[in-house]
Structures are given as C-alpha cells and as structure tokens.
Design a protein around this motif. Structure first.
Motif, mmCIF file in Angstrom:
data_model
loop_
_atom_site.group_PDB
_atom_site.id
_atom_site.type_symbol
_atom_site.label_atom_id
_atom_site.label_comp_id
_atom_site.label_asym_id
_atom_site.label_seq_id
_atom_site.Cartn_x
_atom_site.Cartn_y
_atom_site.Cartn_z
ATOM 1 N N GLU A 94 -2.523 -16.430 -3.981
ATOM 2 C CA GLU A 94 -2.661 -14.733 -2.888
ATOM 3 C C GLU A 94 -3.129 -13.734 -3.442
ATOM 4 N N ASP A 95 -3.533 -13.830 -4.005
ATOM 5 C CA ASP A 95 -4.543 -12.453 -5.187
ATOM 6 C C ASP A 95 -5.893 -12.296 -3.512
ATOM 7 N N THR A 96 -6.356 -13.728 -3.630
ATOM 8 C CA THR A 96 -6.965 -13.129 -2.595
ATOM 9 C C THR A 96 -7.034 -12.419 -0.963
ATOM 10 N N THR A 97 -5.699 -12.150 -0.807
ATOM 11 C CA THR A 97 -5.350 -10.982 0.371
ATOM 12 C C THR A 97 -5.297 -9.053 -0.584
ATOM 13 N N TYR A 98 -5.682 -9.534 -1.355
ATOM 14 C CA TYR A 98 -5.711 -8.250 -1.403
ATOM 15 C C TYR A 98 -6.628 -7.921 -2.388
#
Length: 255
Positions: free
Chosen positions: A101-105
């Motif tokens: 989910e770090d890809t969304t940040y």
C-alpha cells in the motif's frame, strides 16, 4: 536518438537520481526534471495553489519547485511541447521501498503513473533499505535500470496503456542478487509512529516516523515484500483503474 525523461521524489541532488542518470546516458539522451526539495509521500499530487518554474542546473537537467507529478506534467507540456514524447519515463531511484500500500503514498510511483496517463512507457524504481540510510554505491540498482530500459528498447513495453511497472531492488550486493521476480503487491502492515512533542511555548506538534518493513502474505503467490526479502528484484505491473470489478454487482444489489 532515444530520449528518457527521469524524475524522483527525493530531490534533484539525490545521489540515487544522479546514479540513475549516469547509467542511462549510454542508452539515450537523458533529460532530468526533478523536485527542488524532497517530496516523499506526496503521491500523485499536482501543485494548484502556487506558481511553478523550471531552473536549469546543468545540461538537460532541471529542478522544479513542485511534486514529481508536476515535474512530469510540466516537462511534457513545455520541454516536449510540439516535439516527440520521451520514449521512456523512469522515476527513481527512490531511497527506500515502495511496496504494498505504500505505492499509494509514493511520489515516485505517482510520477510513473503520470507518465502512463500520457501513454508513455513508465517505471518506478526504488532501492529497498532495511538498515536505515543506504550507504552503497547503487551498483545493483544501476544494473537493474540499465537492463530493464535496454529490454524495453529491444522488445517494447510489455503493458497496455495506463499501466506501468513498479520495481523494488533488494538491499544486497550484486553477488547476492538472485534475479527478477514478477509478483503482486503484498499487504503492508502499519503501526502508529506519530511522535508528540512540545515547543518552548508548550504548543503540541507531531512528527510522523518510519514504520518497520513488515508485511502479510495476500495469496500463495509471490509478493513484492517476499521477493526482495529473498534478494530478488520485485517487478509488479500496476494500473491506474481502481475499480473493484468483482464487487460491482454486489454494490448494485446493495443500493
């Protein structure tokens, strides 16, 4: 001659950005448009409330007082206006992982996303750092960048429009590198790392810390976290369409 447009979210002085530029120069004309300051975790954001301007800091090298997405957006609409588009957009090398989910940040991923919207083959490159600040020479990251870009030039981009590649490089030397693993995103495990402080006047403020690189397995398939933990380069194809297609009928019945 081919043209590569590169950016990052760590700022134009990042040694990882300079390493990326260096390794790609033998393959193409490399144009750098990078943020003037670090813009980590800004996601796919544009600057709408302040003016933006390019500052040339070298040959084909510019800094911009904006986000990584600003850099790609403005480069395509100014430096490349009425000219052929770049053949490839590379965002990175990011100092730290961009998995799960770090890809969304991630501003690194956001820049690659902007490139894919412009229908340009785009990839985000990140150097995983399990031990704090990375003190290596980026040898493995440079090897990966060179091989992936060379492959795109030789065989074409493997994805349709509005899709891009997210690539995470393990924190190991070339001698321990096991190869490439195409895999899904894992589940990132987050904790609460907000630190409360008070200034001399007693006013409260918070610093957000860095979470340890913890994750959960989503399926029986390899994910990006597992791949880099085993010294593979994790390659994950991503797309911009966030629609949860499997749930459309359920929501129709619900409404």
């Amino acid at each position: 001659m081919k043209t590569i447009l590169i950016t990052n979210d760590d700022g134009f002085e990042s040694p990882a950005l300079l390493a990326l530029r260096e390794v790609l120069l033998p393959l193409a004309r490399v144009i750098v448009v990078a943020p003037a300051n670090e813009r980590s975790a800004c996601g796919h954001s544009l600057t709408l409330t302040a003016p933006l301007h390019f500052v040339a800091v070298g040959n084909d090298f510019y800094k911009l007082n904006g986000t990584p997405t600003d850099c790609i957006y403005l480069a395509l609409h100014s430096l490349f206006k009425n000219k052929p588009k770049p053949d490839i957009i590379v965002s990175g090398i990011n100092l730290g992982s961009n998995m799960g989910e770090d890809t969304t940040y991630s501003g690194t991923v956001g820049a690659a996303m902007e490139g894919s919207i412009a229908q340009i083959p785009s990839l985000a490159l990140s150097q995983v750092m399990n031990k704090g600040h990375y003190k290596g020479d980026f040898s493995l990251a440079k090897k990966v960048a060179f091989e992936i870009v060379s492959l795109i030039f030789a065989k074409g981009f493997p994805l349709p429009e509005r899709q891009f590649l997210n690539i995470n490089i393990p924190d190991c030397g070339i001698e321990d590198f096991k190869g490439y693993k195409v895999c899904e995103l894992g589940y990132r495990v987050y904790g609460n790392d907000a630190h409360l402080h008070r200034n001399p006047r007693g006013e409260e403020h918070y610093w957000l810390g860095i979470h340890p690189l913890e994750w959960q397995q989503r399926t029986d398939e390899y994910n990006d976290f597992k791949a880099v933990a085993e010294n593979y380069v994790a390659i994950t194809p991503l797309h911009i369409d966030l629609t949860s297609y499997n749930e459309i009928q359920k929501v129709r019945e619900w409404i």
